[in-house]
Design an enzyme around this catalytic site. Structure first.
Site, short mmCIF file in Angstrom:
data_model
loop_
_atom_site.label_atom_id
_atom_site.label_comp_id
_atom_site.label_asym_id
_atom_site.label_seq_id
_atom_site.Cartn_x
_atom_site.Cartn_y
_atom_site.Cartn_z
N GLU A 79 0.87 -1.17 0.00
CA GLU A 79 0.00 0.00 0.00
C GLU A 79 0.91 1.23 0.00
O GLU A 79 1.80 1.34 0.85
CB GLU A 79 -0.89 0.01 1.25
CG GLU A 79 -1.83 1.19 1.19
CD GLU A 79 -2.79 1.29 2.37
OE1 GLU A 79 -2.84 0.36 3.20
OE2 GLU A 79 -3.47 2.33 2.44
N ARG B 282 5.24 -12.84 9.46
CA ARG B 282 5.89 -11.59 9.13
C ARG B 282 7.23 -11.51 9.85
O ARG B 282 7.44 -12.15 10.87
CB ARG B 282 4.99 -10.40 9.46
CG ARG B 282 4.76 -10.15 10.93
CD ARG B 282 3.58 -9.20 11.17
NE ARG B 282 3.81 -7.86 10.70
CZ ARG B 282 3.13 -7.26 9.70
NH1 ARG B 282 2.21 -7.88 9.05
NH2 ARG B 282 3.37 -6.04 9.37
N LYS C 192 4.30 0.61 9.56
CA LYS C 192 4.41 1.85 8.81
C LYS C 192 3.83 3.02 9.59
O LYS C 192 4.32 4.14 9.50
CB LYS C 192 3.73 1.71 7.45
CG LYS C 192 4.59 0.95 6.46
CD LYS C 192 4.02 1.05 5.06
CE LYS C 192 2.95 0.02 4.84
NZ LYS C 192 2.48 -0.01 3.46
P1 ATP Z 1 1.61 -1.95 8.03
O1 ATP Z 1 0.52 -2.74 8.68
O2 ATP Z 1 2.79 -1.67 8.90
O3 ATP Z 1 1.12 -0.71 7.32
P2 ATP Z 1 1.31 -3.65 5.79
O4 ATP Z 1 1.48 -5.09 5.98
O5 ATP Z 1 -0.08 -3.15 5.73
O6 ATP Z 1 2.18 -2.90 6.89
P3 ATP Z 1 1.66 -3.40 3.00
O7 ATP Z 1 2.19 -2.26 2.23
O8 ATP Z 1 0.23 -3.73 2.87
O9 ATP Z 1 2.06 -3.12 4.52
O10 ATP Z 1 2.54 -4.69 2.72
C1 ATP Z 1 2.84 -5.15 1.43
C2 ATP Z 1 3.21 -6.60 1.51
O11 ATP Z 1 4.34 -6.78 2.37
C3 ATP Z 1 2.07 -7.41 2.06
O12 ATP Z 1 1.93 -8.58 1.30
C4 ATP Z 1 2.51 -7.73 3.46
O13 ATP Z 1 2.04 -8.96 3.87
C5 ATP Z 1 4.04 -7.73 3.36
N1 ATP Z 1 4.63 -7.35 4.62
C6 ATP Z 1 4.41 -6.22 5.31
N2 ATP Z 1 5.09 -6.22 6.47
C7 ATP Z 1 5.79 -7.39 6.51
C8 ATP Z 1 6.69 -7.99 7.45
N3 ATP Z 1 7.01 -7.39 8.59
N4 ATP Z 1 7.20 -9.19 7.14
C9 ATP Z 1 6.89 -9.80 5.99
N5 ATP Z 1 6.04 -9.30 5.08
C10 ATP Z 1 5.50 -8.10 5.32
MG MG Z 2 -1.50 -3.97 4.09
#
Ligand code: ATP
Ligand code: MG
Length: 572
Positions: free
Chosen positions: A42, A267, A277
């Site tokens: 995102e 994760r 984030k």
């Molecule tokens: P946040 O909740 O901190 O905003 P998010 O998971 O919503 O993080 P996205 O931009 O949606 O962030 O993530 C893009 C991809 O990266 C998704 O498929 C997510 O599962 C993966 N991802 C995000 N954080 C991690 C992590 N700590 N370890 C492994 N994969 C991750």
């Molecule tokens: Mg997400």
């Protein structure tokens, strides 16, 4: 000079894992003919090291199975998304060594398609317009132990639903006054199946669709359908989406369209930092760090600016592997991967961080010699360079002690040490200022030790110091880093405690007036070096200038990981 052009991530021999087992089974049983994954960030922040794990998993599967991996901006949330983030995401994925070719997609490009599909579900009688407020929806949903109560609007007729949904889109109703919901099961033990929301009314400007829409799809409604549109075979996400999988499957089954397999993995959590984030944004906005690419940040751009290589991040992702249980990985493992790659690939240089003047009283005033120095003992092809030497030198202040303890083998009055590549020198006298601080050392050198060799009389010394010729030295700013937080898991704070309370006040130390060997004056931004005995350093890509270099310390030379492993073994 080090080669800084981004290289494709090495196709290391892939270790198998449960995701690969699932993919293998699907290829064997014919569910899918090829592998097509996607990385779906995102654009509401910069990518961090957790994303790197997901990128390596998704792009790595595509590479190893000769399939494809798309880059998709999962941009269904108008409030927080921004083009700056899109650009940074693309730059970071490329820097890691991956290529999505022409497959750069946006969930926001699917809004019309998603809308039409929602209309289809209304026609089928499995979606309805609900007039409850979002708070009421939550109340009606029940709890894990109490079944939900059906919305009074659940049994609206198809015609009325179609009319209301069209008017929601047309902007006839205020924000939050109505939603579109899937009609599934208000008594399901899985709360997510209790008539989940598909659309909300929100008059928000979207960074790509502008004011074209006032209804926005939820993550659950947009994500699986976006996967389907792109022909994704394996939709890999983090563990918290496991409970969403029945909903992911339900939407696709109702539509009867191409149906990817969602697979969840744990994760990445990294010690001494946060990987949310939202929290990273808070650090940036409250100026507790200099920006998303502050070298202390766990972002990809932060690690890049710090000097960590894409190859090191690849090795780290390969080492941690992919599993189903959440855990915290220790930061020293990542540092070890960084050190290991830098050791093999970057040139050595001499730099003095906290200079103390040495005057060689028996060395001619105007003489300059050049000594041959090895660029990288791990890489004979890196060759040698010539380093100037003269009567006045800088050495590291803490390589001298006036009253040393018995185990101190470096310089002290009367003691002899080797200056790397140059000569043995003996300290004859320490000169002090009025306050009693040592400001200069008077030493003599032994011409019989030229090149730093042992003298013919077989005399040995126990310490070899790095040095820089004072008249040739280049002044530099050097930034030294410590962990951003003082505790291993800063994210787990008790209710009511500020998660920022454990920020490390000593995470950045700026050293001005460091002295570098002259070859570093023009160090290219982002060039990486080992400063002998001090660690690995990277010329800052924003602040370093020819003639006025600024270096960031990537890691020290101390292998903290080996210590942790040993301590773990001893505890076991
Ligand atoms: P946040 O909740 O901190 O905003 P998010 O998971 O919503 O993080 P996205 O931009 O949606 O962030 O993530 C893009 C991809 O990266 C998704 O498929 C997510 O599962 C993966 N991802 C995000 N954080 C991690 C992590 N700590 N370890 C492994 N994969 C991750
Ligand atoms: Mg997400």
């Amino acid at each position: 000079m080090p080669d800084e052009t981004p290289k494709p991530a090495p196709a290391a021999k892939p270790r198998t894992n449960f995701v690969r087992d699932i993919v293998d089974e699907h290829l064997r049983n014919g569910r899918f003919a090829a592998v097509h994954t996607r990385f779906p960030p995102e654009p509401n922040g910069y990518l961090h090291i957790g994303h790197a794990k997901s990128i390596h998993l998704n792009f790595g599967l595509a590479r190893d199975y000769k399939g494809l991996c798309n880059l998709r901006m999962d941009d269904t949330n108008p409030e927080t998304e921004d083009m700056e983030y899109v650009e940074s995401i693309k730059e970071d994925v490329r820097w890691l060594g991956f290529d999505w070719q022409d497959r750069e997609y946006y969930a926001s490009d699917y809004y019309e398609r998603l809308y039409q599909w929602a209309v289809e579900l209304i026609r089928k009688g499995v979606a309805y317009v609900c007039d409850l407020t979002v708070d009421q929806v939550r109340e009606y949903r029940g709890t894990v132990t109490r079944a939900g109560v059906p919305s009074p609007y659940r049994d609206r007729g198809v015609a009325e639903n179609l009319d209301l949904f069209a008017r929601m889109r047309a902007g006839e109703f205020p924000d939050g006054s109505r939603t579109l919901r899937a009609k599934i099961d208000m008594a399901s033990p899985n709360m997510l199946l209790r008539d989940p929301l598909m659309y909300r009314i929100r008059r928000e400007h979207h960074y790509r669709t502008g004011d074209g829409w006032c209804i926005y799809p939820t993550y659950d409604w947009a994500h699986g359908q976006s996967d389907s549109i792109e022909g994704i075979t394996h939709s890999i996400c983090t563990l918290e989406f496991e409970v969403h999988r029945p909903l992911y499957d339900w939407f696709l089954d109702q539509l009867g369209v191409h149906h990817p397999q969602q697979i969840e993995f744990a994760r990445l959590n990294l010690s001494h930092t946060v990987l949310s984030k939202r929290r990273l944004l808070e650090l940036v906005e409250s100026r507790l760090v200099s920006g998303w690419d502050d070298p202390r940040m766990p972002t990809i751009s932060g690690f890049r600016r710090r000097g960590v290589t894409p190859e090191a991040i690849a090795a780290f992702c390969e080492t941690i592997g992919v599993a189903k249980d959440n855990s915290i990985v220790d930061l020293p493992l990542l540092e070890m991967c960084a050190r290991e790659h830098l050791n093999r690939t970057v040139p050595r240089a001499m730099a003095v961080l906290r200079p103390l003047k040495v005057v060689l009283t028996n060395y001619p005033e105007d003489r300059v010699e050049e000594f041959e120095a090895v660029n990288n003992p791990e890489d004979p092809a890196a060759g040698t360079r010539r380093v100037p030497f003269s009567r006045e030198l800088w050495i590291e202040r803490d390589d001298f002690m006036e009253n040393p303890p018995s185990k101190f083998f470096r310089l002290s009055p009367g003691k002899e040490v080797r200056l790397r590549y140059a000569y043995f020198i003996r300290c004859q006298e320490a000169i002090k200022d009025a306050a009693g601080n040592v400001v200069e050392l008077r030493c003599t050198y032994d011409p019989a030790t030229r090149g730093g060799d042992n003298p013919p009389d077989g005399r040995k010394v126990k310490a070899t110091l790095h040095w820089v010729s004072a008249r040739h030295a280049v002044d530099a700013e050097v930034r030294l880093y410590d962990t951003l937080f003082t505790v291993r898991d800063p994210a787990s704070v008790p209710e009511g405690v500020d998660w920022k309370a454990t920020l490390n006040p000593k995470s950045l130390e700026v050293v001005r007036g460091a002295k570098l060997e002259p070859g570093l004056a023009e160090a290219r931004p982002e060039s990486r070096w080992q400063f002998e005995r001090l660690g690995y350093f990277c010329a800052d890509r924003r602040d370093s200038r020819p003639g006025a270099p600024v270096f960031n310390r990537t890691v020290t030379l101390r292998d903290e990981w080996a210590r942790l492993v040993k301590a773990g073994r001893e505890a076991a």
